[in-house]
Design an enzyme around this catalytic site. Sequence first.
Site, PDB file in Angstrom:
ATOM      1  N   ARG A 247      15.361  -7.052   2.237  1.00  0.00           N
ATOM      2  CA  ARG A 247      15.308  -6.029   1.025  1.00  0.00           C
ATOM      3  C   ARG A 247      16.799  -5.481   1.159  1.00  0.00           C
ATOM      4  O   ARG A 247      17.174  -5.166   2.221  1.00  0.00           O
ATOM      5  CB  ARG A 247      14.048  -4.999   1.230  1.00  0.00           C
ATOM      6  CG  ARG A 247      13.740  -4.403  -0.027  1.00  0.00           C
ATOM      7  CD  ARG A 247      13.110  -2.967   0.273  1.00  0.00           C
ATOM      8  NE  ARG A 247      13.624  -1.855   0.594  1.00  0.00           N
ATOM      9  CZ  ARG A 247      13.202  -0.585   1.206  1.00  0.00           C
ATOM     10  NH1 ARG A 247      11.918  -0.624   1.464  1.00  0.00           N
ATOM     11  NH2 ARG A 247      14.004   0.104   1.644  1.00  0.00           N
TER      12      ARG A 247
ATOM     13  N   ASP B  38      10.695   4.418  -2.461  1.00  0.00           N
ATOM     14  CA  ASP B  38      11.506   4.239  -1.005  1.00  0.00           C
ATOM     15  C   ASP B  38      12.626   5.642  -0.848  1.00  0.00           C
ATOM     16  O   ASP B  38      13.343   6.009  -1.745  1.00  0.00           O
ATOM     17  CB  ASP B  38      12.559   3.092  -1.282  1.00  0.00           C
ATOM     18  CG  ASP B  38      11.827   1.852  -0.920  1.00  0.00           C
ATOM     19  OD1 ASP B  38      10.529   1.857  -0.354  1.00  0.00           O
ATOM     20  OD2 ASP B  38      12.130   0.893  -1.858  1.00  0.00           O
TER      21      ASP B  38
ATOM     22  N   HIS C  35       4.160   4.904  -1.787  1.00  0.00           N
ATOM     23  CA  HIS C  35       5.414   5.677  -1.690  1.00  0.00           C
ATOM     24  C   HIS C  35       6.633   5.103  -2.706  1.00  0.00           C
ATOM     25  O   HIS C  35       6.521   3.913  -3.102  1.00  0.00           O
ATOM     26  CB  HIS C  35       5.938   5.472  -0.354  1.00  0.00           C
ATOM     27  CG  HIS C  35       6.438   4.154   0.229  1.00  0.00           C
ATOM     28  ND1 HIS C  35       5.637   3.094   0.536  1.00  0.00           N
ATOM     29  CD2 HIS C  35       7.665   3.527   0.109  1.00  0.00           C
ATOM     30  CE1 HIS C  35       6.240   1.821   0.373  1.00  0.00           C
ATOM     31  NE2 HIS C  35       7.641   2.276   0.442  1.00  0.00           N
TER      32      HIS C  35
ATOM     33  N   HIS D 172       5.067   1.965  -4.650  1.00  0.00           N
ATOM     34  CA  HIS D 172       4.496   0.796  -4.184  1.00  0.00           C
ATOM     35  C   HIS D 172       3.921   0.618  -2.859  1.00  0.00           C
ATOM     36  O   HIS D 172       4.118   1.907  -2.227  1.00  0.00           O
ATOM     37  CB  HIS D 172       5.784  -0.405  -4.230  1.00  0.00           C
ATOM     38  CG  HIS D 172       6.823   0.117  -3.277  1.00  0.00           C
ATOM     39  ND1 HIS D 172       7.833   0.968  -3.431  1.00  0.00           N
ATOM     40  CD2 HIS D 172       7.125  -0.326  -1.993  1.00  0.00           C
ATOM     41  CE1 HIS D 172       8.649   0.991  -2.529  1.00  0.00           C
ATOM     42  NE2 HIS D 172       8.265   0.090  -1.652  1.00  0.00           N
TER      43      HIS D 172
END
Length: 291
Positions: A281, A120, A118, A266
């Site tokens: 993150r 983000d 995917h 990723h």
Amino acid sequence: MEQFVLDAVERITTRPKTVYETIAIDPVTPIVGAEISGVDLSKELSDQQLEDIRRAFLEHHVLVFRDQLLSAEDHKRFAAHFGELRPLPVAVPEGRDPVVLEISATKDSTDVDGHGWHADGTSNPELALGSMLYITRTPEIGSGGDTMFANMHLAYEMLSPTMRTLLDGLTAIHDDAVAWQGHTPPEGYVLPKNEHPVVVRHPETGRKLLFVNPAYTSHIVQLSVDESKALLGMLFDLVARTPMLSCRVRWAPNTLVFWDNRCVQHHAIWDYYPHARYGQRVAIKGQRPQA
Ligand code: SIN
């Protein structure tokens, strides 16, 4: 291999070598990813360091900074050099930072974030420019929890010219309902759903890339249900079955990875259950994807 694939790879592997004044670069593969050394992200960075990091980011798409001892404030300060920080889409509990996502897996986890290819948040109208994940705990067994990153420019360029022309005119729906399948979203969370071109241009380099992913893309608007399913299946498979497109980052505690969410996908690999992994993150605001 077809000549147009070889040509696409050659364009990357023979590009002129960039000279960096303040950082050292060790590419993870010629296609995507680079380890960066010579910089301490807990310190205020000079304009030249930031300029070098920006150029390396556009060239390698995924930057790996090792042995960084960072507070949450250092992490956010570094990210803020690249744009405004993106608030989390769901309300956070009292006392937690609204821009810091905890990435945590323990023996009690039944799922982990990002376990599948995917980019983000592509169901949103605007795409994050990039994300910075700072991992401080890796599985105590000594391995596991790597993250893979795929270069979506090359994914596009590996398609035949005829397929590229077809895709250039299409749009697809990116729907958070796809990502939440089998899970219950938090109370009051309105699942975003947006239409984006199947092929978009990187807003800084202008290079085209393939912009569909299995976590969010539900269907291609201009095709029949069966056509859309077959075409998306082929495009999703391209990333999954072409190792050349991707690099695999092996984490150690205190590693920060900064990826360009506009042109890489990723995949977090959850191969360490029941062991624990932890990081934080932050994401940087970007713009609406454009054809
Ligand atoms: C994610 O941002 O999708 C998680 C990545 C990771 O845990 O490696």
